[in-house]
Design a protein around this motif. Structure first.
Motif, short mmCIF file in Angstrom:
data_model
loop_
_atom_site.label_atom_id
_atom_site.label_comp_id
_atom_site.label_asym_id
_atom_site.label_seq_id
_atom_site.Cartn_x
_atom_site.Cartn_y
_atom_site.Cartn_z
N ARG A 167 35.54 45.51 39.32
CA ARG A 167 35.30 45.31 37.90
C ARG A 167 36.34 45.50 36.88
O ARG A 167 36.69 44.82 36.09
CB ARG A 167 33.90 45.73 37.51
CG ARG A 167 32.50 45.22 38.19
CD ARG A 167 31.40 45.55 37.55
NE ARG A 167 31.05 47.05 37.91
CZ ARG A 167 30.50 47.57 39.20
NH1 ARG A 167 29.87 46.31 40.02
NH2 ARG A 167 30.18 48.63 39.28
N ALA A 168 37.03 46.56 37.01
CA ALA A 168 38.08 47.09 36.16
C ALA A 168 39.29 46.01 36.43
O ALA A 168 39.79 45.70 35.38
CB ALA A 168 38.68 48.64 36.69
N PHE B 214 43.51 38.07 41.26
CA PHE B 214 42.91 39.16 40.83
C PHE B 214 41.55 39.12 40.23
O PHE B 214 40.77 40.15 40.51
CB PHE B 214 44.05 39.89 39.96
CG PHE B 214 45.47 40.26 40.72
CD1 PHE B 214 45.33 41.27 41.73
CD2 PHE B 214 46.46 39.64 40.39
CE1 PHE B 214 46.47 41.40 42.41
CE2 PHE B 214 47.60 39.85 41.12
CZ PHE B 214 47.83 40.71 42.07
N SER B 215 41.23 38.27 39.35
CA SER B 215 40.08 38.27 38.63
C SER B 215 38.97 38.04 39.62
O SER B 215 37.83 38.24 39.25
CB SER B 215 39.95 36.98 37.52
OG SER B 215 40.12 35.77 38.28
N LEU B 216 39.14 37.55 40.77
CA LEU B 216 38.03 37.46 41.80
C LEU B 216 37.81 38.42 42.71
O LEU B 216 36.91 38.55 43.70
CB LEU B 216 38.57 36.25 42.79
CG LEU B 216 38.47 34.78 42.31
CD1 LEU B 216 39.13 33.86 43.19
CD2 LEU B 216 37.11 34.39 41.74
N THR B 217 38.43 39.62 42.52
CA THR B 217 38.40 41.08 43.22
C THR B 217 36.84 41.35 43.37
O THR B 217 36.42 41.65 44.29
CB THR B 217 39.17 42.07 42.27
OG1 THR B 217 40.69 41.48 42.55
CG2 THR B 217 39.08 43.28 43.42
N THR C 107 42.28 41.33 34.20
CA THR C 107 43.01 40.02 34.89
C THR C 107 42.32 38.59 34.48
O THR C 107 42.95 37.65 34.86
CB THR C 107 43.38 40.24 36.24
OG1 THR C 107 42.02 40.19 36.90
CG2 THR C 107 44.05 41.17 36.73
N SER C 108 41.29 38.62 33.77
CA SER C 108 40.35 37.39 33.55
C SER C 108 40.75 36.75 32.11
O SER C 108 39.95 36.02 31.64
CB SER C 108 38.99 37.76 33.61
OG SER C 108 38.94 37.92 34.96
N ASP C 109 42.11 36.89 31.75
CA ASP C 109 42.39 36.43 30.44
C ASP C 109 42.50 34.84 30.82
O ASP C 109 43.46 34.33 31.56
CB ASP C 109 43.93 36.87 30.03
CG ASP C 109 44.10 36.30 28.75
OD1 ASP C 109 44.11 34.82 28.62
OD2 ASP C 109 44.66 36.96 27.80
N PRO C 110 41.65 34.00 30.15
CA PRO C 110 41.60 32.48 30.57
C PRO C 110 42.76 31.83 30.38
O PRO C 110 43.30 30.90 30.93
CB PRO C 110 40.43 32.01 29.45
CG PRO C 110 39.86 33.03 28.95
CD PRO C 110 40.71 34.28 29.20
N GLU C 111 43.55 32.12 29.17
CA GLU C 111 44.92 31.54 28.88
C GLU C 111 45.96 32.01 30.02
O GLU C 111 46.79 31.29 30.42
CB GLU C 111 45.28 31.86 27.61
CG GLU C 111 44.40 31.16 26.36
CD GLU C 111 44.76 31.59 24.97
OE1 GLU C 111 46.32 31.79 24.91
OE2 GLU C 111 44.13 31.80 24.21
#
Length: 180
Positions: free
Chosen positions: A55-56, A78-81, A61-65
């Motif tokens: 979650r951290a 990374f955002s799919l971790t 890493t989930s910045d959409p831009e």
């Protein structure tokens, strides 16, 4: 030799030096360390530690831009971790309840279908599993994913292709075919 895009993008932050309220480290290193912790804890079977670190990693890493910016497509990985950790720990309902990513993030969509397919197999929903497998199989030839690179050398398509083979094997095994 030209500077890689990722290093070029981080250059202003690195040149500014460490922030007084943060220990010295580079922006990418922070993301990578959290993801490494999540992977290590996952492989070690430390569910709570793995999920917290996942979650951290996602938060950082989930910045959409950023994940849509050329040279930063690996942020999708990374955002799919958390999703990878959910598969590893058999959190099938959590996966089934996860909404689909935006359609303009093809790697994320493909891996989401892989996870949904795994959940469908485990929840005895074979038709859903086959439908998700078909979507992952279709993504294995996606030129957009093929061009997405992690660390400017590893195509994200490899993860999609591995996911497709794993899901195909799980579907076959669930149907009694142990030769697939």
């Amino acid at each position: 030799m030209p500077m890689p895009p990722l290093e070029r993008a981080l250059q202003p932050a690195v040149a500014a030096g460490p922030r007084p309220d943060h220990p010295p480290r580079d922006a990418l290193g922070v993301r990578r360390r959290k993801q490494t912790r999540a992977v290590a804890a996952t492989m070690g079977g430390q569910r709570d530690t793995a999920l917290d670190a996942a979650r951290a990693t996602e938060q950082r890493t989930s910045d959409p831009e950023l994940m849509r910016a050329p040279g930063f497509e690996a942020m999708q990985y990374f955002s799919l971790t958390p999703l990878f950790a959910d598969v590893r720990f058999g959190r099938w309902q959590q996966i089934a309840d996860t909404p689909s990513p935006a359609p303009d993030l093809p790697y994320m969509v493909a891996i989401w279908h892989y996870a949904q397919g795994m959940a469908a197999v485990r929840q005895d929903r074979p038709e859903d599993a086959r439908m998700h497998h078909a979507k992952v199989a279709q993504a294995t030839d996606d030129p957009a994913i093929e061009q997405m690179l992690s660390w400017e050398r590893y195509s994200l398509i490899h993860g999609v292709r591995i996911g497709e083979r794993v899901l195909a094997a799980e579907i076959a095994a669930a149907g009694g075919d142990d030769q697939a």
